[in-house]
Design a protein around this motif. Structure first.
Motif: not given
Length: 195
Positions: A31-32, A119-128, A156-159, A171-176
């Motif tokens: 995914i990166g 990082g302008s990130a929060q829980e649920g963004d799929k980051t550290m 928990a980031t996998t899905p 997008g959706d390809r990051s899921i899984g």
């Protein structure tokens, strides 16, 4: 926890990053840009060299040297994010010879806020953040609880669908796929437990 403790922690992180380099890179390949493990290995190897060249006298110096070195040596977003984490920890613990568990937990809370802002990130963004945020409050209880929370957060980031970082372009390809940054963050917290 004295300077020797923090040196053990960073040494444990370095060893774990080295051992998990290929795994972190494989996660990032999905995914990166397939460089997370290599970048962190290069960065923590440079940290190891910097700490050996000028042995720090305080816990703060261990942490700020770690952060500054990571910013200088690690490419991509990981250098600034991990650099901010460790530099904020160093500033927050202050120039004291020993750090209490409560003071370290508070320092981690400040570091979490700084990384989230950068990082302008929060829980649920799929980051550290997905590994760090659940670990931080558990640090007040025990390092074991924090390590478990970080690992659970990384898994928990996998899905999840990525909303930040390079993975968000998929997008959706990051899921899984488990997030490599969350995975390396869980490794950092587990190394703290081990130290």
């Amino acid at each position: 926890m004295d300077t020797a403790f923090f040196l053990r922690w960073i040494a444990a992180v370095t060893e774990r990053v080295r051992a998990d380099r290929d795994h972190l890179t494989d996660l990032d390949r999905a995914i990166g840009d397939a460089d997370h493990g290599a970048n962190l290995d290069r960065g923590f190897t440079a940290v190891e060299e910097a700490l050996a060249a000028k042995p720090p006298e305080t816990p703060s110096a261990v942490l700020t040297t770690t952060g500054t070195t990571l910013i200088r040596k690690v490419g991509g977003a990981s250098g600034p994010l991990y650099g901010t984490l460790f530099r904020t920890l160093g500033r927050a613990v202050g120039e004291v010879p020993e750090v209490s568990q409560e003071a370290l937990a508070e320092a981690f809370a400040q570091a979490l806020a700084a990384v989230m802002k950068l990082g302008s990130a929060q829980e649920g963004d799929k980051t550290m953040i997905d590994a760090l945020a659940p670990a931080v409050p558990e640090l007040r209880t025990s390092f074991d609880a924090a390590a478990r929370a970080a690992l659970d957060g990384a898994r928990a980031t996998t899905p999840m669908r990525a909303r930040k970082g390079r993975a968000s372009y998929l997008g959706d390809r990051s899921i899984g796929h488990q997030d490599p940054g969350a995975t390396s963050t869980a490794l950092v917290i587990d190394a703290l437990r081990a130290a």
